[in-house]
Write a protein that holds these residues in place. Structure first.
Motif, PDB file in Angstrom:
ATOM      1  N   ALA A 130       0.866  -0.988  -0.371  1.00 29.74           N
ATOM      2  CA  ALA A 130      -0.300   0.099   0.402  1.00 29.74           C
ATOM      3  C   ALA A 130       0.783   1.439  -0.189  1.00 29.74           C
ATOM      4  CB  ALA A 130      -0.708  -0.071   1.393  1.00 29.74           C
ATOM      5  N   GLY A 131       0.485   2.048  -0.725  1.00 32.78           N
ATOM      6  CA  GLY A 131       1.135   4.074  -0.753  1.00 32.78           C
ATOM      7  C   GLY A 131       2.436   3.400  -1.872  1.00 32.78           C
ATOM      8  N   ALA A 132       2.363   2.390  -2.459  1.00 30.17           N
ATOM      9  CA  ALA A 132       3.527   2.202  -3.471  1.00 30.17           C
ATOM     10  C   ALA A 132       3.637   4.077  -4.694  1.00 30.17           C
ATOM     11  CB  ALA A 132       3.360   0.711  -4.817  1.00 30.17           C
ATOM     12  N   PHE A 133       4.606   4.393  -4.964  1.00 30.80           N
ATOM     13  CA  PHE A 133       4.655   5.379  -5.505  1.00 30.80           C
ATOM     14  C   PHE A 133       4.092   5.022  -6.368  1.00 30.80           C
ATOM     15  CE2 PHE A 133       6.993   8.163  -8.885  1.00 30.80           C
ATOM     16  CZ  PHE A 133       7.227   8.763  -7.132  1.00 30.80           C
ATOM     17  N   PRO A 134       3.554   6.613  -7.248  1.00 32.37           N
ATOM     18  CA  PRO A 134       2.375   6.552  -7.152  1.00 32.37           C
ATOM     19  C   PRO A 134       2.427   5.633  -9.310  1.00 32.37           C
ATOM     20  CG  PRO A 134       2.498   8.432  -6.264  1.00 32.37           C
ATOM     21  CD  PRO A 134       3.722   7.530  -6.246  1.00 32.37           C
ATOM     22  N   TYR A 138      -0.425   3.370 -10.992  1.00 36.68           N
ATOM     23  CA  TYR A 138      -1.183   3.803 -12.470  1.00 36.68           C
ATOM     24  C   TYR A 138      -0.758   2.553 -12.886  1.00 36.68           C
ATOM     25  CZ  TYR A 138      -0.515   8.684 -10.020  1.00 36.68           C
ATOM     26  OH  TYR A 138      -1.080  10.204  -9.309  1.00 36.68           O
ATOM     27  N   MET A 139       0.775   2.214 -13.281  1.00 41.15           N
ATOM     28  CA  MET A 139       0.795   0.817 -14.132  1.00 41.15           C
ATOM     29  C   MET A 139       0.536  -0.446 -13.951  1.00 41.15           C
ATOM     30  SD  MET A 139       4.516   1.301 -14.598  1.00 41.15           S
ATOM     31  CE  MET A 139       5.696   1.563 -12.965  1.00 41.15           C
ATOM     32  N   LEU A 140       0.246  -0.889 -12.643  1.00 43.17           N
ATOM     33  CA  LEU A 140      -0.717  -1.906 -12.027  1.00 43.17           C
ATOM     34  C   LEU A 140      -1.920  -2.165 -12.509  1.00 43.17           C
ATOM     35  CD1 LEU A 140       0.640  -2.248  -8.826  1.00 43.17           C
ATOM     36  CD2 LEU A 140       1.473  -3.751 -11.231  1.00 43.17           C
ATOM     37  N   GLU A 141      -2.781  -0.691 -11.751  1.00 42.83           N
ATOM     38  CA  GLU A 141      -4.555  -0.503 -12.488  1.00 42.83           C
ATOM     39  C   GLU A 141      -4.496  -0.470 -14.002  1.00 42.83           C
ATOM     40  OE1 GLU A 141      -7.238   3.788 -12.155  1.00 42.83           O
ATOM     41  OE2 GLU A 141      -5.565   3.860 -11.192  1.00 42.83           O
ATOM     42  N   THR A 142      -3.689   0.548 -14.408  1.00 41.74           N
ATOM     43  CA  THR A 142      -3.773   0.051 -16.122  1.00 41.74           C
ATOM     44  C   THR A 142      -3.664  -0.941 -16.936  1.00 41.74           C
ATOM     45  OG1 THR A 142      -1.411   1.303 -16.786  1.00 41.74           O
ATOM     46  CG2 THR A 142      -3.067   2.541 -16.213  1.00 41.74           C
ATOM     47  N   GLN A 143      -2.437  -1.387 -15.947  1.00 42.22           N
ATOM     48  CA  GLN A 143      -2.355  -3.372 -16.574  1.00 42.22           C
ATOM     49  C   GLN A 143      -3.381  -4.078 -16.451  1.00 42.22           C
ATOM     50  OE1 GLN A 143       0.318  -5.196 -18.086  1.00 42.22           O
ATOM     51  NE2 GLN A 143       0.892  -3.450 -18.976  1.00 42.22           N
ATOM     52  N   VAL A 144      -4.003  -4.096 -15.200  1.00 38.93           N
ATOM     53  CA  VAL A 144      -5.194  -4.848 -15.296  1.00 38.93           C
ATOM     54  C   VAL A 144      -6.578  -4.160 -15.869  1.00 38.93           C
ATOM     55  CG1 VAL A 144      -7.080  -5.212 -13.128  1.00 38.93           C
ATOM     56  CG2 VAL A 144      -4.625  -5.206 -12.372  1.00 38.93           C
ATOM     57  N   LYS A 145      -6.248  -3.119 -15.991  1.00 37.71           N
ATOM     58  CA  LYS A 145      -8.463  -2.939 -16.923  1.00 37.71           C
ATOM     59  C   LYS A 145      -7.612  -3.332 -18.483  1.00 37.71           C
ATOM     60  CE  LYS A 145      -9.266   1.512 -14.574  1.00 37.71           C
ATOM     61  NZ  LYS A 145      -9.203   2.717 -14.422  1.00 37.71           N
ATOM     62  N   PHE A 146      -6.323  -3.197 -19.017  1.00 38.85           N
ATOM     63  CA  PHE A 146      -5.556  -4.283 -19.963  1.00 38.85           C
ATOM     64  C   PHE A 146      -6.194  -5.090 -20.318  1.00 38.85           C
ATOM     65  CE2 PHE A 146      -3.438  -6.024 -23.061  1.00 38.85           C
ATOM     66  CZ  PHE A 146      -3.303  -5.288 -23.863  1.00 38.85           C
ATOM     67  N   LEU A 191      12.538  -1.431  -2.163  1.00 42.76           N
ATOM     68  CA  LEU A 191      12.837  -0.160  -1.100  1.00 42.76           C
ATOM     69  C   LEU A 191      11.722   0.682  -1.086  1.00 42.76           C
ATOM     70  CD1 LEU A 191      16.447   1.149   0.375  1.00 42.76           C
ATOM     71  CD2 LEU A 191      13.699   2.260  -0.137  1.00 42.76           C
ATOM     72  N   GLN A 192      10.889   0.521  -0.069  1.00 46.25           N
ATOM     73  CA  GLN A 192       9.744   2.269  -0.341  1.00 46.25           C
ATOM     74  C   GLN A 192      10.306   2.925   0.197  1.00 46.25           C
ATOM     75  OE1 GLN A 192       7.246   3.058   1.540  1.00 46.25           O
ATOM     76  NE2 GLN A 192       5.639   3.012  -0.314  1.00 46.25           N
ATOM     77  N   TYR A 193      10.115   3.953  -0.918  1.00 45.45           N
ATOM     78  CA  TYR A 193       9.981   4.942  -1.473  1.00 45.45           C
ATOM     79  C   TYR A 193       9.828   6.357  -0.545  1.00 45.45           C
ATOM     80  CZ  TYR A 193       5.841   7.327  -2.268  1.00 45.45           C
ATOM     81  OH  TYR A 193       4.703   7.725  -2.239  1.00 45.45           O
ATOM     82  N   TYR A 194       8.264   5.653   0.667  1.00 53.20           N
ATOM     83  CA  TYR A 194       8.336   6.746   1.701  1.00 53.20           C
ATOM     84  C   TYR A 194       8.660   6.640   3.049  1.00 53.20           C
ATOM     85  CZ  TYR A 194       5.076   9.816   4.028  1.00 53.20           C
ATOM     86  OH  TYR A 194       4.065  10.870   4.588  1.00 53.20           O
ATOM     87  N   THR A 195       8.744   5.032   3.569  1.00 51.22           N
ATOM     88  CA  THR A 195       9.319   4.556   4.741  1.00 51.22           C
ATOM     89  C   THR A 195      10.623   4.749   4.714  1.00 51.22           C
ATOM     90  OG1 THR A 195       8.939   2.610   4.503  1.00 51.22           O
ATOM     91  CG2 THR A 195       7.338   3.743   4.840  1.00 51.22           C
TER      92      THR A 195
END
Length: 425
Positions: A130-134, A138-146, A191-195
């Motif tokens: 959760a909270g992956a880099f935007p 977006y890539m995962l969201e659009t790949q799934v929709k594809f 490596l999680q960008y935020y934490t």
């Protein structure tokens, strides 16, 4: 080590540092006319002084040879990507045929998902933090929709436990096992960008394979920062950018890793291009894609020669310094920064380090949660020359980078921190 909050201690550490001379190989930006205390390599690495010479050499080749530069001269452009392979293989823990510099990170991740995300009616889910880099979201969201699927159902986002900032490895592994036969792919940050948390990529990959899923990682904040052994960990694929810890310039070339077990898999789905075609047959200009061996078979286009030149300027410095040496210094620098922050902030309630304390679970980045003062704290530091990175809603990221940061840099930051706490306490 018994750290001390003193300029004398910091200078003594710098005098003992066998890597300290590499600092002089980089150009520092200025704040208010003085060299910045640059703690932002997690966002954009500094420019190597040699970058201009590397670029100038390619401009000269272009000027003197024109199109003949593709095949003539000591740095013929046709083979340009071969030069970066030894350093990249060392940095990510791979064989040379498993890595190649190409495209940009987001492009590469999309291309890799063409090959490694092939959902079926039964196996279609993706696990990500959760909270992956935007961009990853977006890539995962659009790949799934594809693929005609619902992101809300297909994408499983892992959140830390209540009251915690980072994910526990046992919780990640438990969720992979829970999804089981429905899981197509784990696609997390290394490596999680935020934490600033480094995930246990070896354990995640092992359990993903146990349930029949692929494991891939976005190493944007890990490559050149955290120790990686992608081949030995049996990771399926990974990609990274070169402009953070790899100091190759804004927006410069990305890199990919594809495990050697896929090297002879021409049947594996991919989007092909001319530069991924068998180079011995490439100029026959014939139909029928025959991929090159290894990661090279995922290339699309001719090389960005100027970009690769800057990339090589930095990679040559990495090889000269040695990544193991850089990692040892990184652990000391980051531990010193941790000590000073905790020593100075104490019980003020202004700052909280949310990056794991265990060196094996972090790179050089420390993420500081700001409980009072918000962005004003960050802006105050900048007034005095500290270049860090603000991330909404209330985190400051600081990265003491071993190639060009010193212990005195960290001490000077601590003085500014102490001064600012008096204002925001």
């Amino acid at each position: 080590m018994n750290y001390q909050y003193s300029a004398e201690f910091a200078r003594e550490m710098d005098e003992k540092d066998a890597l300290s001379h590499f600092r002089d190989r980089f150009l520092f930006p200025k704040v208010n006319g003085k060299d910045a205390i640059y703690l932002c390599g997690n966002s954009l690495g500094l420019q190597p002084k040699s970058a201009k010479d590397y670029i100038a050499k390619e401009l000269t080749n272009w000027a003197e040879m024109g199109v003949d530069g593709h095949f003539h001269g000591e740095d013929a452009w046709f083979f340009a990507k071969q030069k970066s392979k030894p350093a990249l293989a060392e940095i990510v823990g791979a064989h040379e045929h498993e890595v190649v510099a190409m495209n940009n990170l987001s492009v590469n991740l999309h291309l890799l998902m063409v090959s490694f995300y092939q959902p079926t009616k039964e196996r279609y889910k993706i696990i990500v933090e959760a909270g992956a880099f935007p961009s990853d979201q977006y890539m995962l969201e659009t790949q799934v929709k594809f693929h005609g699927l619902d992101p809300e159902e297909a994408i499983i986002e892992l959140k830390p436990r209540d009251g915690e900032h980072t994910l526990r490895t046992e919780d990640i592994l438990a969720e992979i096992r829970k999804q089981g036969d429905s899981l197509a792919m784990v696609n997390m940050a290394g490596l999680q960008y935020y934490t600033g948390q480094v995930f246990d990529m070896k354990a995640i990959t092992t359990v993903a394979h146990e349930v029949g899923a692929y494991a891939g990682f976005d190493l944007a904040h890990a490559a050149g920062n955290a120790p990686l052994s992608l081949h030995d960990w049996d990771v399926d694929f990974a990609t990274w950018c070169s402009y953070k810890y790899l100091n190759s310039g804004p927006g410069n070339v990305s890199g990919v890793f594809i495990h050697e077990r896929f090297a002879e898999r021409p049947d594996l789905n991919r989007f092909a291009g001319w530069w991924g075609h068998d180079q011995d047959l490439r100029f026959k200009m014939e139909k029928g894609f025959i991929p090159m061996h290894g990661a090279d078979g995922w290339q699309l286009s001719n090389s960005d020669i100027i970009g690769l030149a800057v990339h090589q300027a930095s990679l040559d410095i990495f090889q000269e310094a040695g990544f193991a040496n850089l990692r040892r210094k990184s652990e000391q620098l980051t531990a010193y920064l941790t000590y000073l922050i905790e020593e100075i902030s104490g019980n003020s309630g202004v700052l909280e380090i949310i990056t794991p304390k265990n060196p094996a679970e972090r790179g050089c980045q420390l993420s500081l949660l700001i409980h009072r003062g918000g962005k004003a704290v960050f802006d105050e530091w900048y007034k005095y020359g500290v270049v860090g990175d603000w991330r909404n809603p209330n985190v400051i990221r600081l990265a003491p980078t071993p190639l060009y940061n010193s212990f005195l840099d960290v001490f000077r930051f601590a003085q500014i921190l102490e001064q600012s706490l008096k204002k925001f306490a």
